[in-house]
Structures are given as C-alpha cells and as structure tokens.
Design a protein around this motif. Structure first.
Motif, PDB file in Angstrom:
ATOM      1  N   ASN A 643       0.823  -1.210   0.000  1.00  0.00           N
ATOM      2  CA  ASN A 643       0.000   0.000   0.000  1.00  0.00           C
ATOM      3  C   ASN A 643       0.858   1.261   0.000  1.00  0.00           C
ATOM      4  N   GLN A 644       1.974   1.223   0.734  1.00  0.00           N
ATOM      5  CA  GLN A 644       2.869   2.384   0.754  1.00  0.00           C
ATOM      6  C   GLN A 644       3.391   2.693  -0.647  1.00  0.00           C
ATOM      7  N   ILE A 645       3.861   1.640  -1.330  1.00  0.00           N
ATOM      8  CA  ILE A 645       4.444   1.849  -2.655  1.00  0.00           C
ATOM      9  C   ILE A 645       3.369   2.233  -3.667  1.00  0.00           C
ATOM     10  N   LYS A 646       2.214   1.601  -3.593  1.00  0.00           N
ATOM     11  CA  LYS A 646       1.130   1.949  -4.521  1.00  0.00           C
ATOM     12  C   LYS A 646       0.727   3.408  -4.368  1.00  0.00           C
ATOM     13  N   ASN A 647       0.650   3.872  -3.145  1.00  0.00           N
ATOM     14  CA  ASN A 647       0.274   5.265  -2.918  1.00  0.00           C
ATOM     15  C   ASN A 647       1.354   6.223  -3.404  1.00  0.00           C
ATOM     16  N   LYS A 648       2.602   5.838  -3.191  1.00  0.00           N
ATOM     17  CA  LYS A 648       3.698   6.673  -3.694  1.00  0.00           C
ATOM     18  C   LYS A 648       3.664   6.730  -5.223  1.00  0.00           C
ATOM     19  N   PHE A 649       3.407   5.585  -5.836  1.00  0.00           N
ATOM     20  CA  PHE A 649       3.317   5.509  -7.294  1.00  0.00           C
ATOM     21  C   PHE A 649       2.161   6.372  -7.807  1.00  0.00           C
ATOM     22  N   GLU A 650       1.021   6.271  -7.151  1.00  0.00           N
ATOM     23  CA  GLU A 650      -0.134   7.065  -7.562  1.00  0.00           C
ATOM     24  C   GLU A 650       0.123   8.558  -7.380  1.00  0.00           C
ATOM     25  N   ASN A 651       0.869   8.888  -6.365  1.00  0.00           N
ATOM     26  CA  ASN A 651       1.238  10.282  -6.142  1.00  0.00           C
ATOM     27  C   ASN A 651       2.056  10.799  -7.312  1.00  0.00           C
ATOM     28  N   PHE A 652       3.020   9.981  -7.756  1.00  0.00           N
ATOM     29  CA  PHE A 652       3.806  10.364  -8.934  1.00  0.00           C
ATOM     30  C   PHE A 652       2.907  10.512 -10.157  1.00  0.00           C
ATOM     31  N   LYS A 653       2.000   9.554 -10.360  1.00  0.00           N
ATOM     32  CA  LYS A 653       1.141   9.594 -11.545  1.00  0.00           C
ATOM     33  C   LYS A 653       0.300  10.866 -11.585  1.00  0.00           C
ATOM     34  N   LYS A 654      -0.155  11.313 -10.416  1.00  0.00           N
ATOM     35  CA  LYS A 654      -0.936  12.558 -10.371  1.00  0.00           C
ATOM     36  C   LYS A 654      -0.093  13.731 -10.842  1.00  0.00           C
ATOM     37  N   ARG A 655       1.153  13.809 -10.375  1.00  0.00           N
ATOM     38  CA  ARG A 655       2.051  14.888 -10.823  1.00  0.00           C
ATOM     39  C   ARG A 655       2.351  14.744 -12.320  1.00  0.00           C
ATOM     40  N   ASN A 656       2.637  13.520 -12.723  1.00  0.00           N
ATOM     41  CA  ASN A 656       2.973  13.254 -14.115  1.00  0.00           C
ATOM     42  C   ASN A 656       1.820  13.615 -15.045  1.00  0.00           C
ATOM     43  N   ASN A 657       0.596  13.315 -14.635  1.00  0.00           N
ATOM     44  CA  ASN A 657      -0.574  13.642 -15.456  1.00  0.00           C
ATOM     45  C   ASN A 657      -0.742  15.147 -15.637  1.00  0.00           C
ATOM     46  N   LYS A 658      -0.304  15.905 -14.646  1.00  0.00           N
ATOM     47  CA  LYS A 658      -0.371  17.365 -14.787  1.00  0.00           C
ATOM     48  C   LYS A 658       0.519  17.833 -15.936  1.00  0.00           C
ATOM     49  N   ILE A 659       1.676  17.182 -16.089  1.00  0.00           N
ATOM     50  CA  ILE A 659       2.562  17.524 -17.206  1.00  0.00           C
ATOM     51  C   ILE A 659       1.887  17.152 -18.522  1.00  0.00           C
ATOM     52  N   THR A 660       1.274  15.983 -18.566  1.00  0.00           N
ATOM     53  CA  THR A 660       0.556  15.551 -19.763  1.00  0.00           C
ATOM     54  C   THR A 660      -0.540  16.536 -20.131  1.00  0.00           C
ATOM     55  N   ASN A 661      -1.163  17.123 -19.118  1.00  0.00           N
ATOM     56  CA  ASN A 661      -2.280  18.046 -19.350  1.00  0.00           C
ATOM     57  C   ASN A 661      -1.849  19.500 -19.475  1.00  0.00           C
ATOM     58  N   GLY A 662      -0.544  19.733 -19.607  1.00  0.00           N
ATOM     59  CA  GLY A 662      -0.079  21.077 -19.933  1.00  0.00           C
ATOM     60  C   GLY A 662       0.617  21.843 -18.832  1.00  0.00           C
ATOM     61  N   ALA A 663       0.780  21.253 -17.645  1.00  0.00           N
ATOM     62  CA  ALA A 663       1.500  21.963 -16.579  1.00  0.00           C
ATOM     63  C   ALA A 663       2.972  22.121 -16.956  1.00  0.00           C
ATOM     64  N   LYS A 664       3.630  23.100 -16.378  1.00  0.00           N
ATOM     65  CA  LYS A 664       5.034  23.365 -16.689  1.00  0.00           C
ATOM     66  C   LYS A 664       5.953  22.564 -15.772  1.00  0.00           C
ATOM     67  N   ILE A 665       7.107  22.230 -16.304  1.00  0.00           N
ATOM     68  CA  ILE A 665       8.090  21.494 -15.510  1.00  0.00           C
ATOM     69  C   ILE A 665       9.002  22.468 -14.772  1.00  0.00           C
ATOM     70  N   TRP A 666       9.481  23.465 -15.492  1.00  0.00           N
ATOM     71  CA  TRP A 666      10.358  24.490 -14.905  1.00  0.00           C
ATOM     72  C   TRP A 666       9.689  25.858 -15.028  1.00  0.00           C
ATOM     73  N   PRO A 667       9.877  26.752 -14.070  1.00  0.00           N
ATOM     74  CA  PRO A 667       9.333  28.118 -14.183  1.00  0.00           C
ATOM     75  C   PRO A 667       9.949  28.872 -15.355  1.00  0.00           C
ATOM     76  N   ASP A 668       9.169  29.751 -15.955  1.00  0.00           N
ATOM     77  CA  ASP A 668       9.654  30.549 -17.087  1.00  0.00           C
ATOM     78  C   ASP A 668      10.901  31.349 -16.720  1.00  0.00           C
ATOM     79  N   SER A 669      10.962  31.827 -15.480  1.00  0.00           N
ATOM     80  CA  SER A 669      12.115  32.648 -15.077  1.00  0.00           C
ATOM     81  C   SER A 669      13.414  31.846 -15.147  1.00  0.00           C
ATOM     82  N   LEU A 670      13.378  30.581 -14.730  1.00  0.00           N
ATOM     83  CA  LEU A 670      14.580  29.746 -14.804  1.00  0.00           C
ATOM     84  C   LEU A 670      14.909  29.382 -16.247  1.00  0.00           C
ATOM     85  N   ILE A 671      13.879  29.131 -17.042  1.00  0.00           N
ATOM     86  CA  ILE A 671      14.113  28.825 -18.454  1.00  0.00           C
ATOM     87  C   ILE A 671      14.797  30.006 -19.136  1.00  0.00           C
ATOM     88  N   ARG A 672      14.297  31.223 -18.879  1.00  0.00           N
ATOM     89  CA  ARG A 672      14.889  32.412 -19.510  1.00  0.00           C
ATOM     90  C   ARG A 672      16.335  32.613 -19.070  1.00  0.00           C
TER      91      ARG A 672
END
Length: 679
Positions: A643-672
């Motif tokens: 259960n610990q590992i499954k929850n950790k994995f699901e936590n990652f998937k939630k973050r990862n899905n945000k990237i799939t849906n258009g969230a940014k990985i790095w702030p624009d200020s650091l990119i610039r």
C-alpha cells in the motif's frame, strides 16, 4: 406467448446455440494447438524452460480463458445476425476466426523475436518507426509467410470438416456463454502471473492475443485509480534497510508539479582530482547493455571482458537501473532527469514543455554539445529533444561521409552505421584542443535486433572461445548458441569500445575527460530472469582524473546522473546552476553496501508504466517483489509495504498527469535565465 410458441422459440435458440458452439469449439481447438505450438516454437528457437509440462498446462489454461473471455459477446452477435441470416452469421464467424488466428500467430512471432508480449506500446510508435523496426529485425520472413499459409489451409480444413461432426446439446452449448459472462466478474488475468521463477517462462505462458487486446483496451480506455488519502500521509518517510529514503520538498505543486529546492550532494569530488579547467564529458550509451551478461558476477556470464576491465579502474555501480525498458526513455531520463508524461517524454515531440537539462545547463556555462548516433536521430523523436536543448552538433546516419561502413542490410533495412565506425567518426570529428569544454553523447546501435554485424564469423568464434573461457558445459553451450548472434554482437561492441579507448588515450584532451558508460536498457532478446532484469544495467564513470576507484552495491538510476554531475561541476568549477530544480533524481548513491535510498517510477514501454522501485522493494503491476544485493527478486506478500508503494506511485502519476495536461516542468524565469534558446 403460449406454451407452444415459447417452446418453439426455445428450440430455435438451442439450435442457434448448438451451431455457434460447433463453430467456436473449432476456434478453441485452434487456440489450444497454437498455445502448444508457441511453447515448442520458443523451446526450439530459444530454450525449453524448466517444468515444461506445467508451462504447457498453464498455457492451455490461459488459451481457454481467452476463448471464454470474449465468448459472450461473440455469442450475442452471432444470435442477432443468425436470426437475420444464418449464412451471414456463419460466414462472419469464419472470417472472425481467420482474423483472430492470424493475429495470434503474428503476436507469437513477435514474442519469439523480442521475448516480450506486444501490448499497447504498438500505439506509441509512428508508422515510420514501426516500419523501420519490423524491417530491420527481419521478423517477417519466408518461414513466417509459409506458416501463415499453413495456418490458413488448416483453418479452412478445420472449419469445413469439424463443425458438422461436433455433436453438443443446446443446454450444454449454452453453458459456455454463461460461463463467459460470469468471467466478467472475476479477475482472471492475475492467475499464474508469477507461477515460475523465470520471467521468460511467465511471459511464455501468457496468451498473446489476450495480452494485446487487454492492453489495447487499457490504452484507449485507461482505468482510473484513486489515491488512498488515508495511507498517503503514512508514506512521507519510509525506512529501507539502514537508510531513509530521500524525499523532495515541493515548492509550488499546483503550477510546477516537480519543482523543489535543489539539494543534490556532491558525491563525486572525493573520488576525483579536479583539473584547472572544466572537463570534457563523454557519455557512451550502449544499446541493450544489461548487467545479466556484463562484468564480474553476471548471472549469464561475463561477455564484456573490456568493459569489465574498465569497471575495475572506475567508479562502478553494479546494481544500477535504467528508467525505461526501451531506448525512448534514455535521453530524457539521463540528460534531463525528466518525468515520462503519457507515453514517454520524447513522444510529446514538438509539444515537449520547456525544460532544462545537462545539455542546456552546461551550454549556459560555456560548454559545446554534441550527439552521435549511427542510425536516424528522428527515431523516437530524439532529434526534437536535442534541438530543444540547443545541441550544437547532431550527427546521425545522414551526416556520415563516404568511407564509413553500415551494419548489414536485411529486408532492405539497416539500423545504420556500425559501432566501430561510429566511434571512429566521433574521434575524427572532435578537436583535441577544443576552445570550449565539450559534452558529447554517443549512442550505439549494433547490439540490437537482428544482431547482424560485419565480419560476424570472427565474433562467432570469439563467442565460442568465451564460452570455453567461462567453463560452460556442452549442455550450456548448446543453449547459449540459440543466442549466438546476440552474444557475438555484444563481444563486437565490447571490442569496439576497447579500440575506442585505446585511440582516445593518444589524444591530448584525454587526461581532462570524464567518461560515463551505461546501457539504455537490458537486451530483452536473451531470456530475462525476473521483472527488474529488464532495467538492470551497469554504470561506469571512468576518468584519468580519478584518484581512487570504487564498486558500489547501492542502487541508483539514470535519473540520478545529471544532478550528480552538475553538483560535482558546481563544487569544483563554479558552474552556475539554479537553486531550484525539477529533477526526478536525487543524485547517485556512492554507498559500498547494498541499499536503495531512492523511490522512482520506471516506464516499461511507451504505454506501460507499471514499475516502481522504493527502497528494497519493486512493484510490478500488482505484484510486490523484494530485491537482494545482486538484484535478484522474489515475490512477497506484505500488504503494508504494498500500500505504501502503490500510494507513492499514484502520487507520482498525479504529478505526471499534470505535465501531460499542460502543466510546466520548470518556471519561465529559470528557463529564460538558463536556456540559450529562450534568451
């Protein structure tokens, strides 16, 4: 409806059901024959695993399950069509069985070539990529075509001869679709999933059509999994062995799911004598280089004598992991410590979100960058990734001048230039007195299906000699010869690396160069021992600047390399890097003893992200394994850890899905501030 009418309708239904059963029992017979054929086919072309009769029995059972699983739907459609036109129902059924049988045979052939069942990863590749892979592998040949023709002839005979001779009552025939419908309420896919110790055997018994159709359904209709918020609070710090897992403190999860304070420790300086100027860094990514056959202690035997000798002069991680089961994952993981998005970061192509990487950050610090590959850099969208990281030179198969030799052509295809030619091309085009320090990445290709190399007879003889040096018995030699092309290609690349380093030692820039050698993933065409084996690769950091060598049993992954190299360069050469980062990795662990302080997802194929490693545990699907200090693993039952590992994995998937849906990985200020392209 009166009694006579009801009896008449019931009799009609029984007749239809009997007709259906007679036809589809033939399909069951064909499926079971193909199940036995697959076991024998792989046994003769690869090897017969232990407990062969148990394997055949489980393979037959899984064939029966596949037949039953879809029978209710086939029955429903058959009945509907039958009452419109009996002839149409029969003809459509015959066509369907023909198609299903051909698909099953194609999938059996794919498994025989790759030793991996084909799933939803088919949809992660472009038509051009599929054409290149199939053509170069030679998996379609005259024998396969003859096999198709034989299957078609057998089906025509079976469907013409047997249905009329199968006698089954309507009541008995009706039991089959009823059982089929009841199977919808039971999870039968997990039955026998880890019945055998060998991963090859466990994959062999899988019904390939069942696996493909189930994976395809999950690809187009992905299952939704809810995070258990009650156990989520329990996983912040989990002890593994004698060491706590490293955890990030995320600073702005809603906008930047992976952004955290940069805290990677510099673990490389204690092993180095830093020079006065920043070093050149050369990555050598060896296609398919797995620990199973590399270096001392390899359970298949050491078929890389030079790489082994180099490891003894280096910093060497024997329990290192790739972040993917195919090449598509290596560049983003290794150079950018990046999340996977939906189908691997490269699959985003021109929609890859802005990011920083070792390429871009070293370029910001006055490095010149390059990428060398004997094949087509457009494959897996590698070229797009390189361009988005402002790589100065992208040299692939299209840029090689006359005078260099490609790998042998098969079916009109070749993966590109041979590894020794690639290394020579690299040396011939790199200045020994560069005006800037250089970051170079060299990706080999020869140790790839179909494993055809130039002067192959020489390396087949080396393969025979190597088996004798390893004191193999005649029985072992007979089994290993089933993979003679694979092992001869490994010995070839090992020799090409030996010559590369021999020539590099004569260069004036050799003394100020750090070499990083690893595999992109473990070659799957030699049967794998367990689930983690697919990702188990060596990591070697070699340099004339090393003041001492070390062998690490601690576990790290491709995610950890970029953060550690940047931490080393920052300490010794005052490189300017951001105080915040979105690295997936926390840095290499240089502990000599076996431990794992990391917790990372691994992506198996472009559509299968089912692995998570956390401490001494490995989650694969719903099965929990415990790792030992040789990266062998056994399935265990521990509900709390699971259960610990499954929850950790699901936590990652939630973050990862945000990237799939258009969230940014790095702030624009650091990119610039740190990306040349955005200045």
């Amino acid at each position: 409806m009166d009694k006579d009418s009801r009896n008449k309708k019931l009799k009609q239904l029984y007749n239809v059901t009997k007709e259906f059963a007679r036809i589809f029992l033939v399909w069951l017979g064909v499926l079971l024959i193909l199940s036995v054929f697959e076991v024998l086919f792989n046994g003769f072309t690869h090897e017969f695993p232990e407990h062969i009769f148990n394997i055949i029995a489980l393979s037959l059972f899984k064939g029966l399950v596949f037949w039953l699983k879809w029978l209710w739907l086939e029955y429903l459609l058959f009945v509907i069509i039958y009452f419109v036109s009996k002839k149409a129902a029969v003809v459509i059924s015959y066509v369907l069985i023909f198609l299903l049988a051909i698909i099953q045979l194609l999938l059996i052939n794919y498994f025989n070539a790759s030793l991996l069942p084909l799933g939803g990863d088919l949809y992660g590749y472009s038509i051009a990529d599929i054409k290149q892979t199939v053509g170069a592998s030679g998996s379609l040949n005259i024998w396969i075509i003859l096999g198709f023709l034989l299957l078609l002839a057998g089906l025509i005979f079976a469907l013409k001869f047997f249905p009329k001779r199968i006698n089954v009552s309507g009541k008995i025939a009706l039991i089959f679709p009823v059982i089929s419908f009841l199977l919808l309420l039971i999870n039968v896919n997990s039955i026998g999933s880890t019945a055998f110790q060998s991963d090859f055997a466990n994959n062999l018994v899988v019904n390939k059509s069942d696996y493909f159709f189930s994976a395809s359904y999950d690809y187009f209709f992905p299952p939704t999994e809810e995070l258990d918020i009650y156990s989520d609070s329990y996983i912040a710090d989990y002890e593994s062995g004698n060491s706590s897992l490293v955890n990030f403190e995320y600073v702005n999860e809603s906008e930047y799911p992976f952004l955290h304070q940069e805290q990677t420790s510099d673990v490389l300086t204690p092993f180095m004598n830093p020079g006065k100027t920043p070093p050149n860094i050369v990555f050598i990514l060896v296609e398919g280089l797995g620990r199973a056959f590399t270096n001392e202690g390899a359970y298949l035997g050491n078929f890389t004598p030079f790489i082994d000798s180099l490891a003894n002069k280096s910093l060497y991680w024997k329990n290192f992991l790739s972040e993917g089961g195919r090449t598509f994952a290596v560049l983003p993981s290794l150079m950018g410590s990046l999340p996977f998005a939906k189908n691997g970061f490269l699959e985003l192509n021109d929609k890859m979100p802005d990011h920083l990487s070792l390429y871009s950050l070293l370029k910001h610090n006055n490095y010149r960058s390059s990428f060398y590959y004997g094949g087509d850099s457009k494959f897996d969208n590698m070229k797009t990734f390189l361009q988005k990281n402002a790589v100065d030179e992208i040299r692939d198969g299209a840029s090689f001048p006359n005078g260099y030799t490609k790998l042998p052509v098969q079916n009109g295809f070749t993966w590109g230039y041979a590894d020794d030619q690639l290394f020579d091309y690299f040396l011939n085009t790199r200045s020994q007195l560069p005006q800037k320090p250089e970051l170079s990445v060299v990706l080999t290709v020869a140790t790839h299906n179909p494993f055809l190399i130039n002067n192959q007879d020489k390396y087949l003889k080396l393969f025979e000699n190597r088996m004798s040096q390893l004191n193999f018995s005649e029985e072992q030699k007979a089994t290993y010869r089933n993979y003679k092309l694979q092992y001869s290609s490994i010995l070839y690349t090992d020799e090409a690396l030996r010559n590369f380093f021999f020539k590099y030692q004569k260069r004036s820039d050799y003394t100020n160069t750090i070499f990083v050698i690893t595999g992109d993933h473990r070659m799957p065409e030699i049967p794998m021992n367990n689930k983690i084996d697919r990702y188990h690769v060596p990591l070697i950091i070699f340099s004339p600047m090393l003041k001492r060598t070390a062998q690490m049993e601690s576990v790290s992954t491709h995610f950890d390399i970029t953060p550690s190299i940047l931490a080393y360069l920052k300490t010794n050469y005052k490189l300017k890097i951001p105080s915040q980062s979105s690295w997936m990795g926390t840095g290499l662990d240089t502990a000599r003893n076996f431990r794992n302080i990391h917790q990372y997802p691994i992506i198996q194929t472009k559509t299968d992200m089912i692995d998570f490693v956390m401490g001494e545990y490995h989650l694969n699907g719903n099965t929990l394994f415990k790792l030992d200090n040789n990266m062998q693993e056994v399935a265990i039952e521990d509900e709390e850890v699971l259960n610990q590992i499954k929850n950790k994995f699901e936590n990652f998937k939630k973050r990862n899905n945000k990237i799939t849906n258009g969230a940014k990985i790095w702030p624009d200020s650091l990119i610039r501030n740190y990306s040349i392209l955005k200045k």
